[in-house]
Enzyme design. Structure first.
Site, PDB file in Angstrom:
ATOM      1  N   MET A  20    -106.446  -9.333  -0.533  1.00  0.00           N
ATOM      2  CA  MET A  20    -106.048  -8.090  -0.800  1.00  0.00           C
ATOM      3  C   MET A  20    -105.763  -8.139  -2.512  1.00  0.00           C
ATOM      4  O   MET A  20    -105.263  -6.980  -3.177  1.00  0.00           O
ATOM      5  CB  MET A  20    -104.856  -7.436  -0.259  1.00  0.00           C
ATOM      6  CG  MET A  20    -104.972  -7.478   1.166  1.00  0.00           C
ATOM      7  SD  MET A  20    -106.395  -6.236   1.501  1.00  0.00           S
ATOM      8  CE  MET A  20    -106.620  -6.711   3.396  1.00  0.00           C
ATOM      9  N   CYS A  21    -105.877  -9.116  -3.213  1.00  0.00           N
ATOM     10  CA  CYS A  21    -105.751  -9.080  -4.721  1.00  0.00           C
ATOM     11  C   CYS A  21    -106.978  -8.594  -5.261  1.00  0.00           C
ATOM     12  O   CYS A  21    -108.057  -8.387  -4.997  1.00  0.00           O
ATOM     13  CB  CYS A  21    -105.864 -10.607  -5.064  1.00  0.00           C
ATOM     14  SG  CYS A  21    -104.336 -11.447  -4.707  1.00  0.00           S
ATOM     15  N   HIS A  22    -106.501  -7.724  -6.427  1.00  0.00           N
ATOM     16  CA  HIS A  22    -107.545  -7.076  -7.639  1.00  0.00           C
ATOM     17  C   HIS A  22    -108.166  -8.172  -8.147  1.00  0.00           C
ATOM     18  O   HIS A  22    -107.576  -8.769  -8.784  1.00  0.00           O
ATOM     19  CB  HIS A  22    -106.999  -6.067  -7.967  1.00  0.00           C
ATOM     20  CG  HIS A  22    -106.624  -4.839  -7.123  1.00  0.00           C
ATOM     21  ND1 HIS A  22    -105.246  -4.779  -6.388  1.00  0.00           N
ATOM     22  CD2 HIS A  22    -107.346  -3.725  -6.951  1.00  0.00           C
ATOM     23  CE1 HIS A  22    -105.169  -3.800  -5.894  1.00  0.00           C
ATOM     24  NE2 HIS A  22    -106.419  -2.972  -6.022  1.00  0.00           N
ATOM     25  N   ASP A  41    -105.655 -34.425  -4.301  1.00  0.00           N
ATOM     26  CA  ASP A  41    -107.190 -34.934  -3.970  1.00  0.00           C
ATOM     27  C   ASP A  41    -107.440 -36.350  -4.880  1.00  0.00           C
ATOM     28  O   ASP A  41    -108.054 -36.974  -4.478  1.00  0.00           O
ATOM     29  CB  ASP A  41    -108.085 -33.794  -4.082  1.00  0.00           C
ATOM     30  CG  ASP A  41    -109.434 -34.450  -4.143  1.00  0.00           C
ATOM     31  OD1 ASP A  41    -109.843 -34.714  -2.784  1.00  0.00           O
ATOM     32  OD2 ASP A  41    -110.464 -34.090  -5.020  1.00  0.00           O
ATOM     33  N   MET A  67     -99.996 -13.407  -8.402  1.00  0.00           N
ATOM     34  CA  MET A  67    -100.931 -14.439  -7.501  1.00  0.00           C
ATOM     35  C   MET A  67    -101.606 -15.142  -8.344  1.00  0.00           C
ATOM     36  O   MET A  67    -101.835 -16.345  -7.870  1.00  0.00           O
ATOM     37  CB  MET A  67    -101.548 -13.304  -6.678  1.00  0.00           C
ATOM     38  CG  MET A  67    -100.746 -12.596  -5.504  1.00  0.00           C
ATOM     39  SD  MET A  67     -99.712 -13.616  -4.775  1.00  0.00           S
ATOM     40  CE  MET A  67    -100.800 -14.481  -3.759  1.00  0.00           C
ATOM     41  N   GLU A  68    -102.066 -14.833  -9.447  1.00  0.00           N
ATOM     42  CA  GLU A  68    -102.827 -15.563 -10.285  1.00  0.00           C
ATOM     43  C   GLU A  68    -102.115 -16.898 -10.757  1.00  0.00           C
ATOM     44  O   GLU A  68    -102.658 -18.021 -10.590  1.00  0.00           O
ATOM     45  CB  GLU A  68    -103.425 -15.060 -11.478  1.00  0.00           C
ATOM     46  CG  GLU A  68    -104.708 -13.844 -11.007  1.00  0.00           C
ATOM     47  CD  GLU A  68    -104.218 -12.836 -10.188  1.00  0.00           C
ATOM     48  OE1 GLU A  68    -105.081 -11.954  -9.780  1.00  0.00           O
ATOM     49  OE2 GLU A  68    -102.959 -12.298 -10.413  1.00  0.00           O
TER      50      GLU A  68
END
Length: 161
Positions: free
Chosen positions: A75-77, A130, A115-116
């Protein structure tokens, strides 16, 4: 339904309409960390990890992740980011070696960049894991959290510890 709900009138998922929101300068700072063994700390700080410069690779991965957040979080733009900056800091005690990852993201737009920033630090941490897992799989990632955000209708936020 709430104006900014991620559900439509039928109760199904939708992306929130931000078309009528005012553009403002927006920033977000997020942080994550990894608890690492002494062996990994020594190899990272001496530049002797066989896979290469762990922090350089993690930094690029974090920048790429911030730019691709809308492809990973449904749902992120998509956002035109104006700045992404990632910092690393060591926190050492007798018992622990912690790599702290901080990301600052900026834009001028109609929606925030929390969110970014959170995605960037998460992918940085995963990249370090990793690149170092061959040495020790016992690394611990986290906590991951929003430190600060500015701009937008909801105003400013600063995490209080």
């Amino acid at each position: 339904m709430l104006e900014f709900s991620h559900f439509n009138e039928q109760g199904r998922a939708r992306m929130v309409d931000i078309g009528d929101k005012h553009e403002t300068n927006r920033t977000a700072i997020a942080q994550s960390s990894l608890l690492l063994s002494e062996e990994i700390y020594n190899k990272m700080t001496s530049g002797s990890i066989e896979k290469g410069d762990v922090l350089a690779i993690a930094q690029i991965a974090g920048i790429m992740a911030a730019k691709q957040t809308s492809h990973m979080i449904p749902m992120c733009h998509p956002i035109a980011l104006t700045s992404i900056d990632i910092f690393f800091q060591w926190e050492r005690t007798e018992d622990a070696n912690r790599l702290i990852i901080t990301c600052s993201v900026k834009t001028r737009g109609s929606t925030g960049v929390e969110m970014e920033a959170l995605t960037a630090v998460s992918v940085c941490a995963l990249t370090v894991y990793d690149m170092c897992k061959a040495i020790d799989k016992g690394m611990i990632i986290g906590p991951t959290f929003l430190v600060k955000k500015t701009g937008g209708k909801s105003g400013n936020f600063t995490r209080i510890e």
